[in-house]
Design a protein around this motif. Sequence first.
Motif, PDB file in Angstrom:
ATOM      1  N   PHE A   1       0.820  -1.206   0.000  1.00 46.91           N
ATOM      2  CA  PHE A   1       0.000   0.000   0.000  1.00 46.91           C
ATOM      3  C   PHE A   1       0.858   1.262   0.000  1.00 46.91           C
ATOM      4  CE2 PHE A   1      -3.525  -2.736   1.738  1.00 46.91           C
ATOM      5  CZ  PHE A   1      -4.369  -2.573   0.646  1.00 46.91           C
ATOM      6  N   THR A   2       1.990   1.242   0.690  1.00 48.08           N
ATOM      7  CA  THR A   2       2.890   2.394   0.698  1.00 48.08           C
ATOM      8  C   THR A   2       3.458   2.638  -0.695  1.00 48.08           C
ATOM      9  OG1 THR A   2       3.455   2.057   3.019  1.00 48.08           O
ATOM     10  CG2 THR A   2       5.011   3.335   1.710  1.00 48.08           C
ATOM     11  N   ALA A   3       3.833   1.577  -1.390  1.00 41.85           N
ATOM     12  CA  ALA A   3       4.357   1.723  -2.758  1.00 41.85           C
ATOM     13  C   ALA A   3       3.285   2.273  -3.694  1.00 41.85           C
ATOM     14  CB  ALA A   3       4.873   0.376  -3.263  1.00 41.85           C
ATOM     15  N   MET A   4       2.051   1.786  -3.560  1.00 43.38           N
ATOM     16  CA  MET A   4       0.964   2.286  -4.406  1.00 43.38           C
ATOM     17  C   MET A   4       0.678   3.753  -4.083  1.00 43.38           C
ATOM     18  SD  MET A   4      -1.471  -1.160  -4.417  1.00 43.38           S
ATOM     19  CE  MET A   4      -2.877  -0.210  -4.040  1.00 43.38           C
ATOM     20  N   ASP A   5       0.733   4.112  -2.818  1.00 44.68           N
ATOM     21  CA  ASP A   5       0.519   5.488  -2.386  1.00 44.68           C
ATOM     22  C   ASP A   5       1.605   6.393  -2.985  1.00 44.68           C
ATOM     23  OD1 ASP A   5      -1.125   7.227  -0.682  1.00 44.68           O
ATOM     24  OD2 ASP A   5       0.681   7.444   0.542  1.00 44.68           O
ATOM     25  N   ALA A   6       2.842   5.930  -2.949  1.00 43.06           N
ATOM     26  CA  ALA A   6       3.952   6.721  -3.496  1.00 43.06           C
ATOM     27  C   ALA A   6       3.811   6.904  -5.006  1.00 43.06           C
ATOM     28  CB  ALA A   6       5.283   6.050  -3.161  1.00 43.06           C
ATOM     29  N   ALA A   7       3.389   5.861  -5.704  1.00 42.00           N
ATOM     30  CA  ALA A   7       3.203   5.965  -7.158  1.00 42.00           C
ATOM     31  C   ALA A   7       2.102   6.970  -7.488  1.00 42.00           C
ATOM     32  CB  ALA A   7       2.869   4.591  -7.744  1.00 42.00           C
ATOM     33  N   GLN A   8       1.008   6.929  -6.744  1.00 41.00           N
ATOM     34  CA  GLN A   8      -0.082   7.875  -6.981  1.00 41.00           C
ATOM     35  C   GLN A   8       0.358   9.294  -6.627  1.00 41.00           C
ATOM     36  OE1 GLN A   8      -3.195   7.068  -8.335  1.00 41.00           O
ATOM     37  NE2 GLN A   8      -3.485   9.264  -8.478  1.00 41.00           N
ATOM     38  N   ALA A   9       1.118   9.453  -5.569  1.00 43.31           N
ATOM     39  CA  ALA A   9       1.616  10.780  -5.179  1.00 43.31           C
ATOM     40  C   ALA A   9       2.525  11.352  -6.268  1.00 43.31           C
ATOM     41  CB  ALA A   9       2.363  10.697  -3.854  1.00 43.31           C
ATOM     42  N   ALA A  10       3.360  10.505  -6.841  1.00 41.78           N
ATOM     43  CA  ALA A  10       4.248  10.965  -7.914  1.00 41.78           C
ATOM     44  C   ALA A  10       3.439  11.408  -9.131  1.00 41.78           C
ATOM     45  CB  ALA A  10       5.224   9.854  -8.294  1.00 41.78           C
ATOM     46  N   LEU A  11       2.417  10.635  -9.483  1.00 43.13           N
ATOM     47  CA  LEU A  11       1.568  11.010 -10.614  1.00 43.13           C
ATOM     48  C   LEU A  11       0.872  12.340 -10.334  1.00 43.13           C
ATOM     49  CD1 LEU A  11       0.214  10.474 -13.343  1.00 43.13           C
ATOM     50  CD2 LEU A  11      -1.490   9.081 -12.120  1.00 43.13           C
ATOM     51  N   ASN A  12       0.320  12.491  -9.142  1.00 47.03           N
ATOM     52  CA  ASN A  12      -0.354  13.744  -8.795  1.00 47.03           C
ATOM     53  C   ASN A  12       0.600  14.930  -8.873  1.00 47.03           C
ATOM     54  OD1 ASN A  12      -2.593  12.203  -8.287  1.00 47.03           O
ATOM     55  ND2 ASN A  12      -2.476  12.381  -6.083  1.00 47.03           N
ATOM     56  N   ALA A  13       1.819  14.728  -8.437  1.00 45.36           N
ATOM     57  CA  ALA A  13       2.792  15.828  -8.387  1.00 45.36           C
ATOM     58  C   ALA A  13       3.156  16.347  -9.773  1.00 45.36           C
ATOM     59  CB  ALA A  13       4.053  15.370  -7.655  1.00 45.36           C
ATOM     60  N   VAL A  14       3.028  15.500 -10.805  1.00 42.71           N
ATOM     61  CA  VAL A  14       3.427  15.927 -12.157  1.00 42.71           C
ATOM     62  C   VAL A  14       2.254  16.065 -13.116  1.00 42.71           C
ATOM     63  CG1 VAL A  14       5.766  15.008 -11.935  1.00 42.71           C
ATOM     64  CG2 VAL A  14       3.971  13.564 -12.908  1.00 42.71           C
ATOM     65  N   THR A  15       1.031  15.971 -12.595  1.00 42.68           N
ATOM     66  CA  THR A  15      -0.153  16.137 -13.436  1.00 42.68           C
ATOM     67  C   THR A  15      -0.485  17.610 -13.564  1.00 42.68           C
ATOM     68  OG1 THR A  15      -1.069  13.983 -12.867  1.00 42.68           O
ATOM     69  CG2 THR A  15      -2.632  15.639 -13.623  1.00 42.68           C
ATOM     70  N   ASP A  16      -0.914  18.011 -14.755  1.00 36.82           N
ATOM     71  CA  ASP A  16      -1.293  19.406 -14.999  1.00 36.82           C
ATOM     72  C   ASP A  16      -2.593  19.704 -14.259  1.00 36.82           C
ATOM     73  OD1 ASP A  16      -1.577  21.965 -15.938  1.00 36.82           O
ATOM     74  OD2 ASP A  16      -2.162  21.384 -17.961  1.00 36.82           O
ATOM     75  N   GLN A  17      -2.446  20.055 -12.983  1.00 43.14           N
ATOM     76  CA  GLN A  17      -3.575  20.420 -12.136  1.00 43.14           C
ATOM     77  C   GLN A  17      -3.069  21.466 -11.147  1.00 43.14           C
ATOM     78  OE1 GLN A  17      -3.681  19.412  -8.707  1.00 43.14           O
ATOM     79  NE2 GLN A  17      -2.149  17.823  -8.670  1.00 43.14           N
ATOM     80  N   HIS A  18      -3.970  22.107 -10.496  1.00 45.62           N
ATOM     81  CA  HIS A  18      -3.665  23.277  -9.681  1.00 45.62           C
ATOM     82  C   HIS A  18      -2.587  23.032  -8.628  1.00 45.62           C
ATOM     83  CE1 HIS A  18      -4.528  27.274  -8.166  1.00 45.62           C
ATOM     84  NE2 HIS A  18      -4.512  26.766  -6.938  1.00 45.62           N
ATOM     85  N   TYR A  19      -2.543  21.855  -8.040  1.00 43.57           N
ATOM     86  CA  TYR A  19      -1.633  21.581  -6.928  1.00 43.57           C
ATOM     87  C   TYR A  19      -0.405  20.766  -7.332  1.00 43.57           C
ATOM     88  CZ  TYR A  19      -5.709  23.314  -4.586  1.00 43.57           C
ATOM     89  OH  TYR A  19      -6.765  24.095  -4.209  1.00 43.57           O
ATOM     90  N   ALA A  20      -0.051  20.797  -8.596  1.00 45.65           N
ATOM     91  CA  ALA A  20       1.104  20.045  -9.086  1.00 45.65           C
ATOM     92  C   ALA A  20       2.411  20.701  -8.663  1.00 45.65           C
ATOM     93  CB  ALA A  20       1.056  19.944 -10.605  1.00 45.65           C
ATOM     94  N   VAL A  21       3.417  19.880  -8.522  1.00 42.75           N
ATOM     95  CA  VAL A  21       4.769  20.382  -8.305  1.00 42.75           C
ATOM     96  C   VAL A  21       5.337  20.839  -9.644  1.00 42.75           C
ATOM     97  CG1 VAL A  21       7.102  19.742  -7.572  1.00 42.75           C
ATOM     98  CG2 VAL A  21       5.115  18.884  -6.314  1.00 42.75           C
ATOM     99  N   ARG A  22       5.069  20.034 -10.666  1.00 45.88           N
ATOM    100  CA  ARG A  22       5.486  20.360 -12.035  1.00 45.88           C
ATOM    101  C   ARG A  22       4.439  19.797 -12.977  1.00 45.88           C
ATOM    102  NH1 ARG A  22      10.951  19.231 -15.192  1.00 45.88           N
ATOM    103  NH2 ARG A  22      10.594  20.830 -16.763  1.00 45.88           N
ATOM    104  N   ARG A  23       3.949  20.616 -13.876  1.00 48.32           N
ATOM    105  CA  ARG A  23       2.845  20.211 -14.758  1.00 48.32           C
ATOM    106  C   ARG A  23       3.374  19.579 -16.041  1.00 48.32           C
ATOM    107  NH1 ARG A  23      -0.015  25.855 -13.317  1.00 48.32           N
ATOM    108  NH2 ARG A  23      -0.790  25.180 -11.307  1.00 48.32           N
ATOM    109  N   ILE A  24       3.460  18.268 -16.031  1.00 50.78           N
ATOM    110  CA  ILE A  24       4.004  17.524 -17.169  1.00 50.78           C
ATOM    111  C   ILE A  24       2.922  16.670 -17.833  1.00 50.78           C
ATOM    112  CG2 ILE A  24       5.672  15.753 -17.863  1.00 50.78           C
ATOM    113  CD1 ILE A  24       7.387  16.674 -15.439  1.00 50.78           C
TER     114      ILE A  24
END
Length: 120
Positions: free
Chosen positions: A38-61
């Motif tokens: 579950f931690t690995a799945m959580d990390a993968a989803q967090a990484a996707l969220n961080a680079v998705t073109d959405q308001h709270y992204a770290v980088r919009r890729i």
Amino acid sequence: MSRPISPRLHGIIDYGLLMMWAGIPRLLKLSPRVRNVFTAMDAAQAALNAVTDQHYAVRRIVPFPVHGRIEKYSLPLYVVLPLAAGAWGDRRSRAYFLGAGAALLLNFSLTDWDASSAGA
């Protein structure tokens, strides 16, 4: 049919769920094997969220609709990996697995994937 969750709200929900999911397996004292999956799945989803073109992204890729397709096509992994780790065999793990899956499915199903990106 109009879907009520905008890209911006989807991002908020995703990050909220990720924060909860980061702690709940430990609070439930799930087995280390199940917790690690579950931690690995959580990390993968967090990484996707961080680079998705959405308001709270770290980088919009990743364009927001692609984020949706990745979520859609990764569904088998979200089902098979916890089951392979033994999540179904323990009552607490099973409850967490079903609850997390229901939350993911609701967020995905109610999101307007055709809406303009919230990052703009």
